[in-house]
Design a protein around this motif. Structure first.
Motif, PDB file in Angstrom:
ATOM      1  N   PRO A 168      28.956  43.180  58.111  1.00 39.76           N
ATOM      2  CA  PRO A 168      27.521  42.876  58.029  1.00 39.76           C
ATOM      3  C   PRO A 168      27.254  41.997  56.817  1.00 39.76           C
ATOM      4  O   PRO A 168      28.083  41.923  55.901  1.00 39.76           O
ATOM      5  CB  PRO A 168      26.881  44.260  57.867  1.00 39.76           C
ATOM      6  N   ALA A 194      26.129  45.560  53.061  1.00 40.15           N
ATOM      7  CA  ALA A 194      26.444  46.940  53.416  1.00 40.15           C
ATOM      8  C   ALA A 194      26.627  47.766  52.145  1.00 40.15           C
ATOM      9  O   ALA A 194      27.074  47.258  51.116  1.00 40.15           O
ATOM     10  CB  ALA A 194      27.706  46.998  54.265  1.00 40.15           C
ATOM     11  N   SER A 196      28.084  51.697  50.924  1.00 43.04           N
ATOM     12  CA  SER A 196      28.644  53.023  51.171  1.00 43.04           C
ATOM     13  C   SER A 196      28.578  53.803  49.865  1.00 43.04           C
ATOM     14  O   SER A 196      28.042  53.313  48.858  1.00 43.04           O
ATOM     15  CB  SER A 196      30.091  52.908  51.671  1.00 43.04           C
TER      16      SER A 196
END
Length: 397
Positions: free
Chosen positions: A303, A306, A308
């Motif tokens: 993407p 992103a 995390s």
């Protein structure tokens, strides 16, 4: 008839609009706070001369879009019907195809209405609204679509703008018949399981059609393939269908396991012979390097942005590092398929990421293939950001 308001724009925007540039950029207006989504603007240059009609639809590209340069043209059902009918004619080859039943029939400003896309899935139509402004024209656009495709099975929608808690439909169904999901569609002879009623994503990104075909037909046979940011494993399906020795699909999303399994199964591919790994891609690169794993083909389709628990990734800033991670586990004479959908930079900049990554890895390379959007994703030559997809097949030598 919808109200139209006269508004003068700054000289630079006026010049762009006269050339046909479709986007109404914020800095071309003297004041935007009072502009209401869905309002039709009669745009005038600083001298008061009419230059076009547009609508207010605030999104990241600007505050709206140009619709017509004809002052007498009403923005009504007939207007939208003409645009949709014209767009459909450009997709005749797809409608007549036996092996592809999923494609885009209307692509925003490329078909004359920025902020609106319509996709076709074997008789079902999926409308995506990219602003509250274009959503204000919903009834007119639905009426036009039904007139253009009277034999449709059903219509679904996705609101790809901040609804602030409004419009909480259960499954995005609009009208016609509800689909039975998964809906099986074909792409170049392979199957995809599609869900039009299950959140923002439907199961496949249609803009990568040509890339998947190239992988299957010319690159996959006998190869060990790593598919990163794999989503539902569409690239893996085509690699396996092309005779890949093995595919490994890696994605952080937990549902990628069941979704990728399903895509293999609907194509009769033995899932047990493939690896599907739920893991942060950056952690997987470290794991692969530690275990001395290597691949004949590495597919990178991250993407644009992103986050995390451990990492934040921005394709504009971090793609070079991502490429270096891929280079480190790519076999000699292997191929990296590098892709980005970030519209903020062009192919030249993207290639500079590749050059830097290989130079810093002390490796040589050659670019064998280049792809942008397939021809059902029509774009405007006056709005380069609309042609967002950039894909390179890079041979590590």
């Amino acid at each position: 008839m919808r109200n139209e308001i006269d508004i003068k724009v700054k000289e630079l925007l006026a010049n762009d609009l006269q050339k046909g540039v479709p986007v109404l950029l914020k800095d071309g207006f003297h004041e935007i706070d009072s502009l209401v989504d869905g309002t039709i603007l009669k745009l005038r240059n600083p001298g008061g001369k009419f230059i076009g009609k547009g609508y207010v639809g605030k999104q990241n590209k600007g505050i709206g879009w140009l619709l017509t340069k004809n002052e007498a043209e009403a923005i009504d059902t007939d207007f939208f019907l003409k645009k949709i009918t014209s767009a459909l004619k450009h997709r005749d080859d797809y409608f007549n195809s036996d092996d592809t039943t999923a494609f885009r029939i209307f692509n925003g400003e490329g078909d004359g209405i920025g902020g609106l896309t319509i996709d076709y899935f074997d008789g079902f139509y999926l409308i995506s609204w990219y602003s509250q402004g274009i959503f204000a024209f919903k009834e007119l656009i639905l009426e036009a679509l039904e007139s253009a495709v009277p034999s449709y099975k059903g219509i679904y929608e996705k609101k790809r703008f901040d609804t602030k808690g409004q419009y909480l439909e259960d499954d995005d169904f609009v009208k016609g018949n509800r689909g039975e999901f998964p809906l099986l569609v074909k792409e170049n002879g392979e199957n995809f399981a599609i869900y039009l009623n299950d959140g923002a994503m439907v199961g496949v990104f249609l803009d990568q059609r040509d890339v998947r075909k190239k992988i299957r037909d010319e690159y996959a046979k006998g190869k060990n393939v790593l598919n990163t940011f794999s989503y539902t494993g569409a690239f893996s399906v085509f690699a396996a269908a092309g005779g890949a020795k093995k595919t490994t699909s890696v994605d952080l999303a937990k549902r990628s396991l069941s979704k990728t399994t399903e895509q293999f199964e609907v194509n009769g591919i033995d899932v047990e012979k493939q690896d599907i790994i739920v893991m942060d891609v950056f952690d997987y690169f470290k794991y692969a390097k530690r275990k001395e794993l290597s691949f004949d083909m590495v597919i990178l389709d991250p993407p644009s942005f992103a986050r995390s628990k451990k990492y934040t990734f921005s394709s504009a800033k971090d793609y070079t590092k991502l490429l270096k991670d891929a280079i480190a586990i790519t076999e000699k004479n292997g191929v990296i398929v590098a892709s980005t959908n970030n519209a903020t930079f062009g192919m030249k900049k993207f290639k500079s990421f590749v050059e830097k990554a290989f130079k810093e890895s002390s490796q040589k390379y050659v670019i064998e293939e280049e792809f942008s959007l397939p021809n059902d994703f029509r774009t405007s030559p006056l709005f380069k950001e609309g042609n967002y997809l950039k894909v390179l097949f890079i041979r590590a030598i």
